[in-house]
Scaffold this active site. Structure first.
Site, short mmCIF file in Angstrom:
data_model
loop_
_atom_site.label_atom_id
_atom_site.label_comp_id
_atom_site.label_asym_id
_atom_site.label_seq_id
_atom_site.Cartn_x
_atom_site.Cartn_y
_atom_site.Cartn_z
N GLU A 1 78.41 11.59 -25.42
CA GLU A 1 77.27 11.87 -24.57
C GLU A 1 77.30 13.38 -24.34
O GLU A 1 78.35 13.92 -23.96
CB GLU A 1 77.38 11.12 -23.24
CG GLU A 1 77.21 9.61 -23.36
CD GLU A 1 75.79 9.21 -23.74
OE1 GLU A 1 74.85 9.99 -23.48
OE2 GLU A 1 75.64 8.12 -24.32
N THR B 1 83.56 21.63 -26.81
CA THR B 1 82.60 22.58 -26.25
C THR B 1 83.27 23.71 -25.48
O THR B 1 84.39 23.55 -24.97
CB THR B 1 81.64 21.81 -25.30
OG1 THR B 1 80.84 22.74 -24.59
CG2 THR B 1 82.41 20.98 -24.27
N ASP B 2 82.56 24.82 -25.35
CA ASP B 2 83.07 25.93 -24.53
C ASP B 2 83.01 25.61 -23.04
O ASP B 2 83.65 26.28 -22.22
CB ASP B 2 82.30 27.23 -24.82
CG ASP B 2 80.80 27.16 -24.54
OD1 ASP B 2 80.30 26.09 -24.14
OD2 ASP B 2 80.11 28.18 -24.74
N GLU B 3 82.24 24.56 -22.67
CA GLU B 3 82.07 24.26 -21.24
C GLU B 3 83.36 23.81 -20.57
O GLU B 3 83.45 23.83 -19.34
CB GLU B 3 80.98 23.19 -21.04
CG GLU B 3 79.65 23.62 -21.59
CD GLU B 3 78.47 22.87 -21.00
OE1 GLU B 3 78.64 22.15 -20.00
OE2 GLU B 3 77.37 23.01 -21.55
N TYR C 1 79.98 16.08 -17.48
CA TYR C 1 80.04 16.21 -18.96
C TYR C 1 81.26 17.00 -19.39
O TYR C 1 82.06 16.55 -20.21
CB TYR C 1 78.75 16.85 -19.49
CG TYR C 1 78.90 17.39 -20.90
CD1 TYR C 1 79.03 16.52 -21.99
CD2 TYR C 1 78.92 18.77 -21.16
CE1 TYR C 1 79.20 17.00 -23.28
CE2 TYR C 1 79.08 19.26 -22.44
CZ TYR C 1 79.22 18.37 -23.50
OH TYR C 1 79.39 18.85 -24.78
N SER C 2 81.41 18.24 -18.84
CA SER C 2 82.50 19.09 -19.34
C SER C 2 83.86 18.52 -18.96
O SER C 2 84.83 18.65 -19.71
CB SER C 2 82.32 20.53 -18.86
OG SER C 2 82.22 20.60 -17.46
N LYS D 1 84.63 15.95 -21.56
CA LYS D 1 85.02 16.59 -22.83
C LYS D 1 86.43 17.17 -22.70
O LYS D 1 87.24 17.09 -23.63
CB LYS D 1 84.03 17.68 -23.23
CG LYS D 1 82.65 17.19 -23.65
CD LYS D 1 82.67 16.33 -24.91
CE LYS D 1 82.98 17.12 -26.16
NZ LYS D 1 82.84 16.25 -27.38
N ARG E 1 69.98 23.40 -11.52
CA ARG E 1 70.91 22.31 -11.83
C ARG E 1 72.06 22.36 -10.84
O ARG E 1 72.63 23.45 -10.62
CB ARG E 1 71.40 22.54 -13.27
CG ARG E 1 72.54 21.67 -13.72
CD ARG E 1 73.04 22.08 -15.11
NE ARG E 1 72.18 21.63 -16.18
CZ ARG E 1 72.33 21.96 -17.46
NH1 ARG E 1 73.31 22.78 -17.84
NH2 ARG E 1 71.51 21.51 -18.38
#
Ligand code: NAD
Ligand code: DAU
Length: 355
Positions: free
Chosen positions: A83, A133-135, A159-160, A163, A291
């Site tokens: 996701e 990801t970089d997040e 999300y981050s 991940k 956000r």
């Protein structure tokens, strides 16, 4: 020889599969759950290609994975399945925990069982490449240096965080079980087949439809933008020559504030498809509520990948964004089909008005 790709009907996975088959004769088994983000239309040009085996299913399905791995005997697994949308993770984090954490765990366990049973030569040659990801590194202030592989993980969104958790699992499966893993942490991708919930395709489509171009907060959040084909070439290079257990940051050296990105898209559209009333598409820019927890700046230091593996992006932001706008103008059918159904429901829920 065969590789197994997960999430290959999504934006980056789809581009990766198309590019792979354009350059190699090696078969790709493509496992994708076809969530709202999975789109078989992206793979239409290879639907009758014998080198592409599409399998509808989840990385969480251990029985299916066992069967697929035994049957196809891949030399590598590349994990794109996830996701991927930060705003959705804020509205509903559960799917992110299930897919990105539990799904990656199940995939790792299935792959470990398969890899353990290989003969020593094939065992040594095997690779599990995890696309991240970089997040996971959190957020930067304007004066901070870009994220290096040695930065600590400080994820800020559901999300981050999911991940980051998956990256930790991948790392642990290497250190504890010896699974031959590689991890890539990439910045914001853009390009063909990008689902229009993300900033760049959303802005292109809304502009053409005469709708508002929603900018969160003050629009001064900075992202590093990488053309998706460059991300795919980086993954191929890491798969080929990456050092086991290492992580590689992938970036485009293209830091841009969101407002600048949107104005650039408007200027290209003004030139390629001017509005009937002669006004600029920039007139449609609308500032909306920010956000929650919005990370202010991401920037990637991709020097390790260049120094150790000789990879550099081929596109600048100017060349890549022009190609992207041209692609959306030339692929109206893909756009029309994708911008229906579940996508409409998302836009209504998130922006509070019909798209
Ligand atoms: P996407 O949302 O476009 O595609 C994800 C794909 O995974 C979809 O086809 C979906 O159907 C599939 N999928 C979801 N759950 C699954 C499951 N349980 N089993 C099998 N397939 C499943 O995402 P994307 O933008 O292509 O991102 C791909 C990967 O790259 C993700 O891991 C993401 O975190 C990472 N990433 C994305 C970006 C970006 O800018 N888009 C940047 C860096 C890293
Ligand atoms: O950095 C890599 C990440 O890039 C990936 O890991 C994610 O999977 C991918 O979705 C992307 O995350 P972002 O949150 O940066 O991408 P998004 O396109 O959603 O937003 C880009 C920026 O634009 C971000 O600062 C939020 C802002 N934005 C986004 C939307 C959808 C707006 O201002 N308006 C919008 O309507």
């Amino acid at each position: 020889m065969t590789i197994l790709v997960t999430g290959g009907a999504g934006f980056i996975g789809g581009n990766f599969v198309l590019d792979w088959l354009a350059a190699h004769d090696e078969t790709v088994v493509n496992l994708d759950a076809l969530t709202y983000a999975g789109n078989l239309e992206t793979l239409q040009s290879i639907q009758h290609d014998a080198r592409h085996v599409f399998v509808h299913g989840s990385i969480g399905d251990r029985a299916l994975l066992e069967k697929l791995l035994a049957e196809h005997q891949p030399r590598a697994v590349i994990n794109f399945a996830a996701e991927s949308h930060v705003d959705r993770s804020i509205h509903g984090p559960a799917d992110f925990i299930e897919t990105n954490i539990v799904g990656t765990f199940n995939l790792l366990e299935s792959v470990r069982a398969y890899w353990s049973g290989l003969d020593s030569e094939r065992k040594q040659a095997f690779r599990f490449l995890h696309v991240s990801t970089d997040e996971v590194y959190g957020t930067l202030s304007p004066e901070d240096p870009p994220f290096a592989e040695t930065n600590r993980y400080e994820p800020n969104s559901p999300y981050s965080a999911s991940k980051a958790a998956s990256d930790h699992l991948v790392r642990a499966w290497h250190h504890t079980y010896g699974l031959p893993v590689l991890t890539t942490n990439c910045s914001n991708n853009y390009g063909p087949y990008h689902f229009p919930e993300k900033l760049i395709p959303l802005v292109i489509l809304n502009a053409l439809a005469g709708k508002p171009l929603p900018i969160y907060g003050d629009g001064q959040q900075v992202r590093d933008w990488l053309y998706v084909k460059d991300h795919c070439s980086a993954i191929r290079r890491v798969l080929e020559a990456g050092k086991l257990g290492e992580t590689y940051n992938v970036g485009g050296w293209n830091e841009k504030a969101n407002l600048e990105v949107v104005k650039t898209i408007c200027a290209i559209l003004d030139e390629l498809k001017p509005r009937a009333d002669g006004a600029s598409y920039a007139a449609q820019i609308t500032f909306v509520q920010d956000r929650p927890g919005h990370d202010r700046r991401y920037a990637i230091d991709a020097r390790k990948l260049e120094r150790e593996l000789g990879w550099k992006p081929a596109e600048t932001f100017d060349s890549g964004i022009r190609k992207t706008v041209e692609w959306y103008l030339a692929n109206q059918q893909w756009v029309d089909n994708v911008a229906s159904g579940h996508y409409r429901d998302w836009v209504d829920q998130h922006y509070g008005q019909p798209a």
